[in-house]
Design a protein around this motif. Structure first.
Motif, PDB file in Angstrom:
ATOM      1  N   UNK A 181       0.937  -1.115   0.059  1.00  0.00           N
ATOM      2  CA  UNK A 181       0.001   0.026  -0.076  1.00  0.00           C
ATOM      3  C   UNK A 181       0.876   1.329   0.136  1.00  0.00           C
ATOM      4  N   UNK A 182       1.939   1.108  -0.061  1.00  0.00           N
ATOM      5  CA  UNK A 182       2.981   2.256   0.008  1.00  0.00           C
ATOM      6  C   UNK A 182       3.113   3.227  -0.997  1.00  0.00           C
ATOM      7  N   UNK A 183       2.638   4.517  -0.895  1.00  0.00           N
ATOM      8  CA  UNK A 183       2.685   5.246  -2.146  1.00  0.00           C
ATOM      9  C   UNK A 183       3.481   6.489  -1.532  1.00  0.00           C
ATOM     10  N   UNK A 184       4.414   6.952  -2.129  1.00  0.00           N
ATOM     11  CA  UNK A 184       5.306   8.094  -1.605  1.00  0.00           C
ATOM     12  C   UNK A 184       4.578   9.619  -1.209  1.00  0.00           C
ATOM     13  N   UNK A 185       3.311   9.582  -1.922  1.00  0.00           N
ATOM     14  CA  UNK A 185       2.632  10.838  -1.541  1.00  0.00           C
ATOM     15  C   UNK A 185       1.376  10.643  -0.882  1.00  0.00           C
ATOM     16  N   UNK A 186       0.622   9.525  -1.021  1.00  0.00           N
ATOM     17  CA  UNK A 186      -0.815   9.358  -0.549  1.00  0.00           C
ATOM     18  C   UNK A 186      -0.557   8.675   0.689  1.00  0.00           C
ATOM     19  N   UNK A 187       0.368   7.697   0.779  1.00  0.00           N
ATOM     20  CA  UNK A 187       0.466   7.053   1.782  1.00  0.00           C
ATOM     21  C   UNK A 187       1.837   6.149   2.038  1.00  0.00           C
ATOM     22  N   UNK A 188       2.830   7.290   2.733  1.00  0.00           N
ATOM     23  CA  UNK A 188       4.090   6.842   2.661  1.00  0.00           C
ATOM     24  C   UNK A 188       4.692   5.810   3.571  1.00  0.00           C
ATOM     25  N   UNK A 189       3.632   5.421   4.676  1.00  0.00           N
ATOM     26  CA  UNK A 189       3.911   4.377   5.675  1.00  0.00           C
ATOM     27  C   UNK A 189       3.253   3.113   5.194  1.00  0.00           C
ATOM     28  N   UNK A 190       2.218   3.050   4.383  1.00  0.00           N
ATOM     29  CA  UNK A 190       1.667   1.835   3.973  1.00  0.00           C
ATOM     30  C   UNK A 190       0.394   1.558   4.958  1.00  0.00           C
ATOM     31  N   UNK A 191      -0.006   2.404   5.152  1.00  0.00           N
ATOM     32  CA  UNK A 191      -1.067   2.061   6.732  1.00  0.00           C
ATOM     33  C   UNK A 191      -2.616   1.580   5.671  1.00  0.00           C
ATOM     34  N   UNK A 192      -3.075   0.595   6.553  1.00  0.00           N
ATOM     35  CA  UNK A 192      -4.165  -0.391   5.953  1.00  0.00           C
ATOM     36  C   UNK A 192      -5.307   0.285   6.543  1.00  0.00           C
ATOM     37  N   UNK A 193      -6.256   0.923   5.453  1.00  0.00           N
ATOM     38  CA  UNK A 193      -7.554   1.511   5.906  1.00  0.00           C
ATOM     39  C   UNK A 193      -8.441   0.654   6.460  1.00  0.00           C
ATOM     40  N   UNK A 194      -8.177  -0.486   6.199  1.00  0.00           N
ATOM     41  CA  UNK A 194      -9.283  -1.736   6.686  1.00  0.00           C
ATOM     42  C   UNK A 194      -9.088  -2.200   8.248  1.00  0.00           C
ATOM     43  N   UNK A 195      -7.894  -1.563   8.494  1.00  0.00           N
ATOM     44  CA  UNK A 195      -7.721  -1.739  10.176  1.00  0.00           C
ATOM     45  C   UNK A 195      -8.417  -0.358  10.740  1.00  0.00           C
ATOM     46  N   UNK A 196      -9.289  -0.592  11.575  1.00  0.00           N
ATOM     47  CA  UNK A 196      -9.763   0.535  12.252  1.00  0.00           C
ATOM     48  C   UNK A 196      -8.460   1.406  13.312  1.00  0.00           C
TER      49      UNK A 196
END
Lengths: 265, 518
Positions: free
Chosen positions: A150-165
């Motif tokens: 899920x890592x994306x340099x601009x949108x999600x640099x840490x690779x956070x998983x939105x499925x996990x509350x």
């Protein structure tokens, strides 16, 4: 009498030898001074005090041994013309033991785990070329799940998983680490790309960051204020700018500051 | 061909020397050239480190390439060729009473392998992306990543593999050569034999490591590449490799290459002392035992490191205590050298001055070595300048002092002339004091927390005491490098214009002197 006539003659060889001996002894004194000089900066954590105590032992041992060895060398060089020349055969071995037995005691010293108790604060430090990311758990006090895909340099640099509350309220900041004063914290270490090494010099803590092998370290800061941290493992051409700031704050101040930060997702 | 057997010469000449000493001379010549290149790189590094606030001399990526290549060229192009290969080829056959080492063709071949390895390493600079910049250990994953794949990294792997192969060939020749007559085993011989055996213990494993790294780079394997690496927003397709496996394989190079330098350095020092003393050495037996124990305990130490890296059940203090054995052997050998120096009655010759410098250097190196073995300090010092200072004391200064001792000692016999005494003493004092100070100051920089492999420390925000030492270290580097120009001038002018060695000068009578092994 015989000694006196020898001393009066003082052949050029032994005068040169005296100078050489003097140079050795002086060198020993300089090296000893160098080791005893206090090079380390302030010790700002429980671990740092422990570390500095070990360091002081090593410094004293090195200084005494360097001075002792070079003065003995100077003496051996200068007495070359003396009538009784033979050293006892066992003398080098005795000297080795005299130096290495205290050395062994220093080696056997294992840093005690004073801050191994219950941790009251948890944070994740993420290394990537050539930047530090710091992830705080947010109001729920839990770090959420992450996925490398899920890592994306601009949108999600840490690779956070939105499925996990638990990940929804995680706070992500660049190169800005804040820890509570006088409490034990756990820092989780994770690398996104290559090998990095997280090192906070004034707190004397460090740990390797290896992709696929998450690890963690514990520390208990004892001094409020700002401390620098940096990458101590070669990670590429921008390695030298991979630095950050660590602030040690009283717990109330830290909580207030964290509440002001927005969650990433 | 049987060992050392004289065979009719079909080929001989400058590039195919007739005897082993000729091969040694080629090795020493190569080492001088590579020393100039590697030393020049050191000057570039220090200039960058003392001028970075004013913009700097090198770009960050060039700086890392220069640091990497300085390490590889100095160890595999300068120190090992001069000390292990060069002086070994010159002194050992004489000690064994032979003109040549066994398998002369292989011996000459080992030189050609070493020469080609250095040419390949130099060619790294000519690639599009420049020389590799992942450090002299080329630790993966950094050294195996395609987007950062400096093409030079492949040439580096090839060059290192050639260098290791050349060393293995030479070590085989050294081990195979038998004495012509039942000769007394000199300490020189024992030291070189243990070094050659160490090469055969460590270098094959290192070759495997280099091969696996090359396969990770080009064949898509993941021996050293961990899972879940993200580059340019994509996950790299590597399975669960072990980056630290490479580190332990490289240690197989790290420690033997240390043995490949430290053991011959001790051997040359004892050989020169024995020859110039003209009498049996003090504590000869304990030195002989300590040489063997040093080699064996160092092998034990890196076995211990591998166990630790693989997290096998292993006592946590085992590593620290395992380090005490080699350190103790080294300290004993150092003290035995010092005790023998005290028995020389006349003024110390230049060669013996360098032996004295070796004793001082070894003492400092052993004391600093303990810091890196102690659990309480090693972790913090690992990324700092402390190991840089240590590495340079062991691999740099110890071997340089032994090389100079050997060259000064063997010069007269080889060229029939003597090197200028005053220039020699000037070179000795300036280079020994400046180089020793540089490396000791680096230890203190490390204690202040200054991090190594930094192009510029101004972002760091700590280790101020260490940063203030940097200009001093750079100044001393220029001094130390300049002193080597004195040596090279003295050496080459004396080859042709020096005082003939057959007429010993009156102020330095040398009774009872003989060559090493003579």
């Amino acid at each position: 009498m015989e000694h006196k006539t020898q001393a009066q003659r003082t052949p050029p060889a032994s005068r040169a030898r005296l100078w050489l001996g003097l140079a050795c002894a002086l060198l020993g004194a300089l090296i000893a001074w160098g080791f005893l000089n206090s090079w380390t900066g302030e010790a700002a954590s429980v671990e740092a005090r422990e570390f500095d105590a070990g360091l002081l032992g090593l410094a004293r041992w090195s200084a005494a041994s360097a001075l002792g060895l070079l003065v003995i060398l100077a003496w051996v060089l200068c007495r070359a013309g003396a009538p009784q020349r033979a050293l006892p055969r066992w003398s080098p071995i005795a000297l080795v033991l005299l130096i290495l037995v205290p050395g062994a005691l220093l080696l056997a010293r294992v840093p005690s785990q004073e801050s191994a108790g219950q941790a009251s604060f948890e944070v994740e430090v993420i290394g990537q070329q050539f930047e530090w990311l710091v992830r705080y758990p947010g109001p729920d006090g839990r770090l959420g799940r992450v996925q490398p895909s899920l890592v994306h340099a601009l949108r999600n640099p840490a690779g956070l998983d939105a499925a996990d509350p638990a990940a929804l309220d995680d706070v992500l900041l660049r190169a800005r680490l804040c820890l509570p004063l006088g409490e034990t914290s756990v820092i989780h270490l994770r690398s996104l790309d290559v090998l990095h090494r997280f090192q906070v010099d004034s707190l004397r803590v460090q740990g390797d960051l290896l992709p696929g092998y998450p690890s963690s370290l514990r520390l208990k800061p004892t001094h409020p204020g700002e401390h620098g941290f940096a990458c101590a493992g070669l990670c590429g051409l921008g390695h030298y700018r991979m630095t950050g700031k660590l602030s040690v704050l009283p717990r109330a101040e830290l909580d207030a500051w964290l509440a002001e930060q927005e969650s990433w997702l | 061909m049987r060992a050392g057997q004289a065979t009719p010469q079909r080929r001989s000449g400058f590039l195919w020397p007739r005897d082993s000493a000729g091969v040694g001379q080629l090795y020493v010549g190569l080492a001088m050239l590579m020393g100039l290149v590697g030393g020049g790189l050191a000057v570039l590094i220090r200039t960058q480190l003392s001028s970075s606030q004013a913009g700097g001399l090198l770009k960050p990526e060039t700086y890392l390439s220069v640091v990497t290549m300085h390490g590889s060229l100095m160890v595999f192009g300068m120190a090992i060729p001069a000390l292990f290969a060069g002086l070994g080829s010159i002194f050992l056959p004489r000690q064994l009473g032979r003109e040549r080492l066994a398998w002369h063709g292989l011996h000459v071949g080992s030189f050609w392998l070493t020469l080609s390895s250095q040419l390949v390493l130099l060619a790294c600079f000519a690639t599009d992306a420049g020389a590799p910049g992942a450090g002299w250990s080329s630790q993966p994953p950094l050294s195996a990543l395609e987007p950062m794949a400096w093409d030079g990294q492949d040439l580096w792997l090839l060059g290192m593999a050639l260098a290791c192969t050349g060393l293995l060939a030479l070590a085989a020749c050294l081990l195979r050569t038998r004495a012509a007559a039942p000769a007394r085993g000199g300490l020189l011989l024992a030291a070189y034999r243990w070094a050659a055996a160490s090469a055969w213990v460590g270098l094959p494993l290192m070759l495997i490591g280099l091969g696996l790294l090359a396969s990770d780079r080009h064949l898509g394997t993941s021996h050293f590449m961990p899972t879940g690496m993200v580059l340019n927003d994509g996950v790299l397709p590597f399975a669960e490799g072990l980056p630290f496996l490479y580190r332990s394989l490289f240690w197989q190079l790290g420690h033997p290459s240390m043995l490949l330098l430290v053991l011959p350095a001790l051997g040359v020092a004892f050989g020169v002392l024995e020859a110039e003393l003209g009498a049996p050495l003090f504590a000869r037996r304990s030195s002989q035992l300590a040489l063997g124990a040093l080699a064996l305990s160092t092998w034990g130490l890196f076995a211990a490191q591998v166990l630790e890296a693989w997290q096998l059940p292993y006592p946590s203090l085992g590593n620290s205590l395992a380090a005490l054995l080699p350190l103790g052997c080294l300290l004993l050998l150092t003290l035995n050298l010092g005790a023998n120096l005290g028995r020389v009655e006349e003024r110390l010759s230049l060669a013996l001055c360098f032996v004295l410098a070796l004793v001082v250097t070894l003492a400092c190196a052993v004391l600093g070595g303990l810091w890196l073995c102690a659990q309480s300090s090693a972790a913090r010092l690992e990324g700092s300048y402390f190991p840089v200072g240590q590495l340079h004391l062991w691999l740099g200064l110890v071997s340089l002092m032994a090389i100079f001792a050997g060259l000064h000692h063997g010069f007269g016999e080889r060229f029939g002339r003597r090197m200028d005494e005053d220039l020699g003493r000037l070179h000795f004092w300036v280079s020994f004091l400046s180089l020793l100070s540089i490396f000791l100051l680096m230890h203190f920089q490390g204690l202040s927390g200054l991090l190594r492999r930094y192009w510029d420390h101004s972002h760091l925000g700590f280790a101020q005491a260490g940063q203030e030492l940097a200009p001093w270290i750079s100044g001393l580097t220029y001094l130390g490098a300049g002193a080597q120009a004195i040596f090279l001038f003295n050496f080459f002018s004396s080859v042709w214009l020096g005082t003939p060695a057959q007429q010993p000068s009156t102020e330095q009578p040398q009774p009872g002197k003989r060559g090493v092994g003579g």
